[in-house]
Write an enzyme that holds these catalytic residues in place. Sequence first.
Site, PDB file in Angstrom:
ATOM      1  N   PRO A   1       9.384  -4.385   2.108  1.00  0.00           N
ATOM      2  CA  PRO A   1      10.199  -4.087   3.282  1.00  0.00           C
ATOM      3  C   PRO A   1       9.345  -3.767   4.508  1.00  0.00           C
ATOM      4  CG  PRO A   1      10.392  -2.334   1.634  1.00  0.00           C
ATOM      5  CD  PRO A   1       9.582  -3.428   1.011  1.00  0.00           C
ATOM      6  N   MET A   2       9.885  -4.100   5.683  1.00  0.00           N
ATOM      7  CA  MET A   2       9.135  -3.871   6.928  1.00  0.00           C
ATOM      8  C   MET A   2       9.439  -2.496   7.511  1.00  0.00           C
ATOM      9  SD  MET A   2       9.516  -7.657   8.564  1.00  0.00           S
ATOM     10  CE  MET A   2       9.184  -7.107  10.216  1.00  0.00           C
TER      11      MET A   2
ATOM     12  N   ASP B   1      -4.576  -0.786   8.289  1.00  0.00           N
ATOM     13  CA  ASP B   1      -4.455  -0.840   6.833  1.00  0.00           C
ATOM     14  C   ASP B   1      -5.003  -2.138   6.231  1.00  0.00           C
ATOM     15  OD1 ASP B   1      -3.338   1.633   6.250  1.00  0.00           O
ATOM     16  OD2 ASP B   1      -1.289   0.930   6.612  1.00  0.00           O
TER      17      ASP B   1
ATOM     18  N   ALA C   1       8.222   0.311   6.843  1.00  0.00           N
ATOM     19  CA  ALA C   1       8.520   1.115   5.665  1.00  0.00           C
ATOM     20  C   ALA C   1       7.401   2.073   5.298  1.00  0.00           C
ATOM     21  CB  ALA C   1       8.800   0.178   4.485  1.00  0.00           C
ATOM     22  N   GLY C   2       6.213   1.911   5.907  1.00  0.00           N
ATOM     23  CA  GLY C   2       5.055   2.710   5.505  1.00  0.00           C
ATOM     24  C   GLY C   2       4.366   2.125   4.290  1.00  0.00           C
TER      25      GLY C   2
ATOM     26  N   GLY D   1       2.765  -0.941   4.449  1.00  0.00           N
ATOM     27  CA  GLY D   1       1.684  -1.830   4.869  1.00  0.00           C
ATOM     28  C   GLY D   1       1.947  -3.304   4.611  1.00  0.00           C
TER      29      GLY D   1
ATOM     30  N   LYS E   1       0.848  -1.205   0.000  1.00  0.00           N
ATOM     31  CA  LYS E   1       0.000   0.000   0.000  1.00  0.00           C
ATOM     32  C   LYS E   1       0.873   1.241   0.000  1.00  0.00           C
ATOM     33  CE  LYS E   1       0.356   1.992   3.544  1.00  0.00           C
ATOM     34  NZ  LYS E   1       0.540   2.618   4.869  1.00  0.00           N
TER      35      LYS E   1
ATOM     36  N   GLY F   1       2.862  -5.824   6.605  1.00  0.00           N
ATOM     37  CA  GLY F   1       2.206  -6.712   7.558  1.00  0.00           C
ATOM     38  C   GLY F   1       0.701  -6.747   7.312  1.00  0.00           C
ATOM     39  N   SER F   2       0.137  -5.605   6.994  1.00  0.00           N
ATOM     40  CA  SER F   2      -1.303  -5.526   6.720  1.00  0.00           C
ATOM     41  C   SER F   2      -1.661  -6.309   5.460  1.00  0.00           C
ATOM     42  CB  SER F   2      -1.719  -4.066   6.517  1.00  0.00           C
ATOM     43  OG  SER F   2      -1.334  -3.308   7.632  1.00  0.00           O
TER      44      SER F   2
HETATM   45  C1  CDM Z   1      -0.190   5.182   9.240  1.00  0.00           C
HETATM   46  C2  CDM Z   1      -0.731   4.116   8.314  1.00  0.00           C
HETATM   47  O1  CDM Z   1       0.320   3.287   7.852  1.00  0.00           O
HETATM   48  C3  CDM Z   1      -1.355   4.784   7.092  1.00  0.00           C
HETATM   49  O2  CDM Z   1      -1.691   3.872   6.092  1.00  0.00           O
HETATM   50  C4  CDM Z   1      -1.745   3.255   9.002  1.00  0.00           C
HETATM   51  O3  CDM Z   1      -2.824   4.009   9.472  1.00  0.00           O
HETATM   52  C5  CDM Z   1      -1.160   2.410  10.096  1.00  0.00           C
HETATM   53  O4  CDM Z   1      -1.750   1.194   9.981  1.00  0.00           O
HETATM   54  P1  CDM Z   1      -1.205  -0.122  10.708  1.00  0.00           P
HETATM   55  O5  CDM Z   1       0.279  -0.262  10.521  1.00  0.00           O
HETATM   56  O6  CDM Z   1      -2.103  -1.235  10.246  1.00  0.00           O
HETATM   57  O7  CDM Z   1      -1.430   0.268  12.190  1.00  0.00           O
HETATM   58  P2  CDM Z   1      -1.870  -0.633  13.407  1.00  0.00           P
HETATM   59  O8  CDM Z   1      -1.012  -1.866  13.467  1.00  0.00           O
HETATM   60  O9  CDM Z   1      -3.345  -0.788  13.403  1.00  0.00           O
HETATM   61  O10 CDM Z   1      -1.479   0.342  14.610  1.00  0.00           O
HETATM   62  C6  CDM Z   1      -0.178   0.539  15.104  1.00  0.00           C
HETATM   63  C7  CDM Z   1      -0.234   1.647  16.149  1.00  0.00           C
HETATM   64  O11 CDM Z   1      -0.392   2.914  15.501  1.00  0.00           O
HETATM   65  C8  CDM Z   1      -1.327   3.738  16.185  1.00  0.00           C
HETATM   66  N1  CDM Z   1      -2.425   4.070  15.264  1.00  0.00           N
HETATM   67  C9  CDM Z   1      -2.632   3.355  14.133  1.00  0.00           C
HETATM   68  C10 CDM Z   1      -3.622   3.732  13.230  1.00  0.00           C
HETATM   69  C11 CDM Z   1      -4.418   4.850  13.545  1.00  0.00           C
HETATM   70  N2  CDM Z   1      -5.395   5.262  12.705  1.00  0.00           N
HETATM   71  N3  CDM Z   1      -4.214   5.538  14.700  1.00  0.00           N
HETATM   72  C12 CDM Z   1      -3.214   5.168  15.560  1.00  0.00           C
HETATM   73  O12 CDM Z   1      -3.034   5.803  16.587  1.00  0.00           O
HETATM   74  C13 CDM Z   1      -1.764   2.972  17.416  1.00  0.00           C
HETATM   75  O13 CDM Z   1      -0.942   3.398  18.473  1.00  0.00           O
HETATM   76  C14 CDM Z   1      -1.430   1.538  17.076  1.00  0.00           C
HETATM   77  O14 CDM Z   1      -1.092   0.797  18.225  1.00  0.00           O
HETATM   78  N1  ATP Z   2       3.704 -10.477   8.258  1.00  0.00           N
HETATM   79  C1  ATP Z   2       4.264  -9.365   8.753  1.00  0.00           C
HETATM   80  N2  ATP Z   2       5.024  -8.567   7.959  1.00  0.00           N
HETATM   81  C2  ATP Z   2       5.566  -7.426   8.444  1.00  0.00           C
HETATM   82  N3  ATP Z   2       5.416  -7.003   9.714  1.00  0.00           N
HETATM   83  C3  ATP Z   2       4.669  -7.749  10.540  1.00  0.00           C
HETATM   84  C4  ATP Z   2       4.065  -8.950  10.090  1.00  0.00           C
HETATM   85  N4  ATP Z   2       3.387  -9.471  11.127  1.00  0.00           N
HETATM   86  C5  ATP Z   2       3.565  -8.655  12.171  1.00  0.00           C
HETATM   87  N5  ATP Z   2       4.339  -7.610  11.849  1.00  0.00           N
HETATM   88  C6  ATP Z   2       4.722  -6.500  12.737  1.00  0.00           C
HETATM   89  O1  ATP Z   2       4.263  -5.276  12.158  1.00  0.00           O
HETATM   90  C7  ATP Z   2       5.212  -4.223  12.333  1.00  0.00           C
HETATM   91  C8  ATP Z   2       5.690  -3.686  10.963  1.00  0.00           C
HETATM   92  O2  ATP Z   2       4.665  -3.731  10.052  1.00  0.00           O
HETATM   93  P1  ATP Z   2       4.803  -3.227   8.559  1.00  0.00           P
HETATM   94  O3  ATP Z   2       6.017  -3.784   7.925  1.00  0.00           O
HETATM   95  O4  ATP Z   2       3.495  -3.484   7.920  1.00  0.00           O
HETATM   96  O5  ATP Z   2       5.033  -1.678   8.815  1.00  0.00           O
HETATM   97  P2  ATP Z   2       4.819  -0.513   7.862  1.00  0.00           P
HETATM   98  O6  ATP Z   2       5.371  -0.848   6.506  1.00  0.00           O
HETATM   99  O7  ATP Z   2       5.377   0.700   8.535  1.00  0.00           O
HETATM  100  O8  ATP Z   2       3.268  -0.453   7.710  1.00  0.00           O
HETATM  101  P3  ATP Z   2       2.223   0.723   7.778  1.00  0.00           P
HETATM  102  O9  ATP Z   2       2.333   1.517   6.533  1.00  0.00           O
HETATM  103  O10 ATP Z   2       0.938  -0.045   7.812  1.00  0.00           O
HETATM  104  O11 ATP Z   2       2.530   1.483   9.028  1.00  0.00           O
HETATM  105  C9  ATP Z   2       6.307  -4.836  13.140  1.00  0.00           C
HETATM  106  O12 ATP Z   2       6.013  -4.586  14.506  1.00  0.00           O
HETATM  107  C10 ATP Z   2       6.216  -6.321  12.876  1.00  0.00           C
HETATM  108  O13 ATP Z   2       6.749  -7.094  13.928  1.00  0.00           O
END
Ligand code: CDM
Ligand code: ATP
EC number: 2.7.1.148
Length: 292
Positions: free
Chosen positions: A93-94, A135, A96-97, A99, A12, A101-102
């Site tokens: 990549p993790m 997400d 990374a923004g 999504g 995403k 894991g989502s």
């Molecule tokens: C910032 C975005 O990446 C934009 O797409 C997402 O809204 C984050 O989505 P995400 O990684 O799926 O986030 P979640 O795993 O649900 O939440 C991680 C942490 O971010 C904070 N969180 C997340 C989403 C949101 N709308 N408000 C929050 O305050 C909460 O402290 C939560 O414990």
């Molecule tokens: N299958 C998975 N892939 C990546 N991260 C995971 C997974 N399952 C759990 N996690 C946890 O989710 C966090 C990182 O998630 P992710 O890589 O989706 O972050 P992100 O790219 O910053 O996502 P977002 O844009 O939603 O904030 C870590 O705390 C990791 O331990």
Amino acid sequence: MTEKLQLRTYAKLNLMLRINGINEIGYHDLFMVNQSLDLYDYLKFEKNDKQGIVLDDGTSIDPKKNFVYKSAKYISDNYTPINLNIYLKKNIPMFAGLGGGSADAAATIFAINRLYKLNLSNKELIDIAKNIGADVPFCIFGGSKIAEGVGEKLTDINLDSYYYLLIKPNLGMSTKIAFKEYDERVGYTNNLSSIENIVDLKDNKIDIEFIKANFYNDFEKVMLESFSVLNKIKTSLYKCGADFAQMTGSGTTMFGIFHDKKTRNVAYYKLKNRYDNVYRCQSTDKGIKILS
Ligand SMILES: C[C@](O)(CO)[C@H](O)COP(=O)(O)OP(=O)(O)OC[C@H]1O[C@@H](n2ccc(N)nc2=O)[C@H](O)[C@@H]1O
Ligand SMILES: Nc1ncnc2c1ncn2[C@@H]1O[C@H](COP(=O)(O)OP(=O)(O)OP(=O)(O)O)[C@@H](O)[C@H]1O
């Protein structure tokens, strides 16, 4: 009956991300314009003989905390017992923004719905998804969408398809910490004029001029202040011909949008040795692709 499913699940990108405020449960109310990109994780699901959820993910994440496991366990506890061997190969990549894991959680919910013939409605899918992460609802459907609330209110939009360059420096940002930083350093303005602009989004085709004039990411300013490399990447993307460059989500990936593939590819070859983790990708119109 299908006993096996192989999927690609797409990253995403937040083209626009506005933080409106905090809701009653401490989550942030958001306005996002999201786009799926063809950067993907691969998942394979195969039914087993009453061995429960067996995950092979090759990551350093505690298996029980992996969103794949959490999603399967949630459905097993609330709908029907799940007995699946799940293999996950990560490319997104993790921290990374993007999504990642989502996207994996979304693939798991999608796969279980099919393999166990649960016939869940879109609303039920979203209800399960939002329990796992903000997400996850978007990642189930993907494409080009507005995501509002915490991320569960989805609206289709008409957005042009582009070529992208993603650059993810070797620094990660936890979403939770990013929100905390934002709350402490910026706070809320509830900029109503931008809300009016955005209402138009639902009815009009969004082109690059609209993106340039209207889109921003509230997290970006905070992150640019903290990490100077992000500024450098942004400048490099523009110098290499990007029409628009910004950070996605809570960072730390920066993206450049290019209207033509050649300019994007020239930029890729210029920047791939200058920065860590440079990816080429393009828009895709779904969140999940079934391979077999
Ligand atoms: C910032 C975005 O990446 C934009 O797409 C997402 O809204 C984050 O989505 P995400 O990684 O799926 O986030 P979640 O795993 O649900 O939440 C991680 C942490 O971010 C904070 N969180 C997340 C989403 C949101 N709308 N408000 C929050 O305050 C909460 O402290 C939560 O414990
Ligand atoms: N299958 C998975 N892939 C990546 N991260 C995971 C997974 N399952 C759990 N996690 C946890 O989710 C966090 C990182 O998630 P992710 O890589 O989706 O972050 P992100 O790219 O910053 O996502 P977002 O844009 O939603 O904030 C870590 O705390 C990791 O331990």
